[in-house]
Design a protein around this motif. Structure first.
Motif, short mmCIF file in Angstrom:
data_model
loop_
_atom_site.label_atom_id
_atom_site.label_comp_id
_atom_site.label_asym_id
_atom_site.label_seq_id
_atom_site.Cartn_x
_atom_site.Cartn_y
_atom_site.Cartn_z
N PHE A 111 0.86 -1.18 0.00
CA PHE A 111 0.00 0.00 0.00
C PHE A 111 0.90 1.23 0.00
N ILE A 112 0.62 2.16 -0.92
CA ILE A 112 1.40 3.39 -1.00
C ILE A 112 0.43 4.57 -0.91
N GLY A 113 0.66 5.45 0.05
CA GLY A 113 -0.19 6.61 0.22
C GLY A 113 0.57 7.89 -0.09
N PHE A 114 -0.01 8.73 -0.92
CA PHE A 114 0.57 10.01 -1.29
C PHE A 114 -0.21 11.13 -0.62
N ASP A 115 0.48 12.11 -0.10
CA ASP A 115 -0.15 13.34 0.35
C ASP A 115 0.91 14.43 0.35
N ARG A 116 0.55 15.60 -0.12
CA ARG A 116 1.53 16.69 -0.17
C ARG A 116 1.68 17.41 1.16
N ASP A 117 0.77 17.11 2.11
CA ASP A 117 0.81 17.75 3.43
C ASP A 117 1.66 16.91 4.39
N PRO A 118 2.79 17.43 4.84
CA PRO A 118 3.65 16.65 5.74
C PRO A 118 2.96 16.27 7.05
N ASN A 133 5.47 11.84 0.78
CA ASN A 133 5.10 13.25 0.94
C ASN A 133 5.25 13.95 -0.41
N SER A 134 4.22 13.79 -1.23
CA SER A 134 4.23 14.34 -2.58
C SER A 134 2.79 14.37 -3.09
N SER A 135 2.53 15.15 -4.10
CA SER A 135 1.21 15.26 -4.70
C SER A 135 0.86 14.03 -5.52
N TYR A 136 -0.43 13.76 -5.63
CA TYR A 136 -0.89 12.67 -6.50
C TYR A 136 -0.47 12.90 -7.95
N ARG A 137 -0.17 14.15 -8.29
CA ARG A 137 0.30 14.44 -9.65
C ARG A 137 1.64 13.77 -9.96
N ASP A 138 2.38 13.39 -8.90
CA ASP A 138 3.68 12.76 -9.09
C ASP A 138 3.60 11.23 -9.20
N PRO A 195 2.53 9.25 -11.57
CA PRO A 195 3.07 8.67 -12.81
C PRO A 195 4.59 8.54 -12.82
N GLU A 196 5.28 9.48 -12.21
CA GLU A 196 6.75 9.38 -12.15
C GLU A 196 7.18 8.14 -11.38
N GLY A 213 9.18 2.64 -12.02
CA GLY A 213 9.21 1.34 -11.37
C GLY A 213 9.64 1.38 -9.91
N VAL A 214 9.51 2.54 -9.27
CA VAL A 214 9.94 2.70 -7.90
C VAL A 214 9.24 1.71 -6.98
N PHE A 215 7.94 1.47 -7.23
CA PHE A 215 7.16 0.61 -6.35
C PHE A 215 6.71 -0.69 -7.02
N GLY A 216 7.15 -0.97 -8.20
CA GLY A 216 6.66 -2.15 -8.91
C GLY A 216 5.45 -1.77 -9.75
N MET A 217 4.71 -2.77 -10.16
CA MET A 217 3.55 -2.57 -11.03
C MET A 217 2.34 -2.18 -10.19
N ALA A 218 1.78 -1.01 -10.46
CA ALA A 218 0.58 -0.58 -9.74
C ALA A 218 -0.63 -1.27 -10.35
N TYR A 219 -1.48 -1.81 -9.50
CA TYR A 219 -2.68 -2.49 -9.98
C TYR A 219 -3.92 -1.61 -9.85
#
Length: 103
Positions: A46-53, A76-81, A83-84, A89-95
């Motif tokens: 499970f990977i969670g993104f949020d730009r708010d620290p 700690n980054s925006s959901y816009r990131d 795709p990068e 391949g930082v986290f493997g294949m996203a399903y």
């Protein structure tokens, strides 16, 4: 959490083979994450993104108390990131990528 029943049903019905990567693009207070993580299988991530620290810090505390078999990564980054991270391949294949972008 918005549409929690629909999201948890999608996870329960997921027939993806092997290890799965699930990304929440708007982690917030970890409401969805708390429920989703408990449904994931051994080997899932499970990977969670949020730009708010502060949201990341609160989520770390909340999620550290869960009984789980999957790995958890908080970014700690925006959901816009997303795709990068996926493209590189930082986290493997996203399903699955649940994303709530309400106002």
């Amino acid at each position: 959490p918005v549409m929690l029943d629909e999201v948890t049903k999608a996870i329960a019905e997921s027939g993806a083979p092997g290890e799965r990567v699930w990304i929440d693009g708007t982690l917030g207070g970890a409401g969805h994450a708390t429920e989703l993580i408990q449904l994931l299988r051994s080997g899932d991530c499970f990977i969670g993104f949020d730009r708010d620290p502060e949201a990341i810090s609160r989520s770390e505390r909340t999620l550290s108390n869960l009984s789980r078999t999957c790995s958890i990564k908080l970014v700690n980054s925006s959901y816009r990131d997303i795709p990068e991270y996926v493209r590189d391949g930082v986290f493997g294949m996203a399903y699955e990528i649940p994303l709530h972008i309400g106002l």
